[in-house]
Design a protein around this motif. Structure first.
Motif, PDB file in Angstrom:
ATOM      1  N   ASP A 143      85.134  34.253 155.495  1.00  0.00           N
ATOM      2  CA  ASP A 143      85.965  33.098 155.848  1.00  0.00           C
ATOM      3  C   ASP A 143      85.631  32.514 157.220  1.00  0.00           C
ATOM      4  O   ASP A 143      86.467  31.879 157.854  1.00  0.00           O
ATOM      5  N   ASP A 144      84.403  32.737 157.687  1.00  0.00           N
ATOM      6  CA  ASP A 144      83.963  32.181 158.967  1.00  0.00           C
ATOM      7  C   ASP A 144      83.591  30.712 158.746  1.00  0.00           C
ATOM      8  O   ASP A 144      82.566  30.406 158.152  1.00  0.00           O
ATOM      9  N   GLU A 145      84.451  29.823 159.220  1.00  0.00           N
ATOM     10  CA  GLU A 145      84.267  28.391 158.971  1.00  0.00           C
ATOM     11  C   GLU A 145      82.936  27.876 159.505  1.00  0.00           C
ATOM     12  O   GLU A 145      82.258  27.098 158.842  1.00  0.00           O
ATOM     13  N   GLN A 146      82.523  28.296 160.679  1.00  0.00           N
ATOM     14  CA  GLN A 146      81.269  27.808 161.254  1.00  0.00           C
ATOM     15  C   GLN A 146      80.074  28.263 160.415  1.00  0.00           C
ATOM     16  O   GLN A 146      79.146  27.489 160.190  1.00  0.00           O
ATOM     17  N   SER A 147      80.088  29.491 159.946  1.00  0.00           N
ATOM     18  CA  SER A 147      79.000  29.971 159.088  1.00  0.00           C
ATOM     19  C   SER A 147      78.950  29.162 157.796  1.00  0.00           C
ATOM     20  O   SER A 147      77.873  28.838 157.290  1.00  0.00           O
ATOM     21  N   TYR A 148      80.120  28.836 157.271  1.00  0.00           N
ATOM     22  CA  TYR A 148      80.190  28.035 156.051  1.00  0.00           C
ATOM     23  C   TYR A 148      79.602  26.641 156.294  1.00  0.00           C
ATOM     24  O   TYR A 148      78.822  26.147 155.487  1.00  0.00           O
ATOM     25  N   ILE A 149      79.941  26.030 157.393  1.00  0.00           N
ATOM     26  CA  ILE A 149      79.383  24.714 157.742  1.00  0.00           C
ATOM     27  C   ILE A 149      77.875  24.810 157.924  1.00  0.00           C
ATOM     28  O   ILE A 149      77.127  23.915 157.531  1.00  0.00           O
ATOM     29  N   ASN A 150      77.417  25.906 158.502  1.00  0.00           N
ATOM     30  CA  ASN A 150      75.983  26.080 158.754  1.00  0.00           C
ATOM     31  C   ASN A 150      75.166  26.194 157.479  1.00  0.00           C
ATOM     32  O   ASN A 150      73.955  25.966 157.507  1.00  0.00           O
ATOM     33  N   VAL A 151      75.789  26.516 156.348  1.00  0.00           N
ATOM     34  CA  VAL A 151      75.060  26.563 155.075  1.00  0.00           C
ATOM     35  C   VAL A 151      74.459  25.189 154.784  1.00  0.00           C
ATOM     36  O   VAL A 151      73.289  25.074 154.423  1.00  0.00           O
ATOM     37  N   GLY A 152      75.239  24.144 154.949  1.00  0.00           N
ATOM     38  CA  GLY A 152      74.733  22.787 154.720  1.00  0.00           C
ATOM     39  C   GLY A 152      73.611  22.424 155.676  1.00  0.00           C
ATOM     40  O   GLY A 152      72.607  21.832 155.275  1.00  0.00           O
ATOM     41  N   ARG A 153      73.767  22.791 156.926  1.00  0.00           N
ATOM     42  CA  ARG A 153      72.716  22.523 157.916  1.00  0.00           C
ATOM     43  C   ARG A 153      71.439  23.284 157.576  1.00  0.00           C
ATOM     44  O   ARG A 153      70.341  22.768 157.718  1.00  0.00           O
ATOM     45  N   TRP A 154      71.602  24.520 157.125  1.00  0.00           N
ATOM     46  CA  TRP A 154      70.465  25.353 156.745  1.00  0.00           C
ATOM     47  C   TRP A 154      69.707  24.728 155.562  1.00  0.00           C
ATOM     48  O   TRP A 154      68.480  24.669 155.561  1.00  0.00           O
TER      49      TRP A 154
END
Length: 66
Positions: free
Chosen positions: A11-22
């Motif tokens: 549930d780490d929101e920043q890691s989740y957002i980083n999926v799209g950036r990745w």
């Protein structure tokens, strides 16, 4: 995506957002075909290292007609 991706990232929101950036970064270096072939293994590994939940990801790509 399903909640399995978010939950596997604890549930780490920043890691989740980083999926799209990745994904966008990878598309700068490889084709859609290459990315789509490697995503199932990545999603499986993410689930395995996370909570074991099923993971599903959808990507919509649109481009101007040339």
């Amino acid at each position: 995506s399903t909640d399995g991706i978010r939950d596997s990232l604890q549930d780490d929101e920043q890691s989740y957002i980083n999926v799209g950036r990745w994904i966008l970064q990878r598309l700068g270096n490889e084709s859609w075909d290459e990315l789509s072939q490697s995503l199932p293994a990545w999603l499986g590994e993410l689930s395995f290292r996370g909570n074991g939940d099923d993971t599903t990801l959808g990507i919509i790509h649109w481009a101007k007609e040339t």
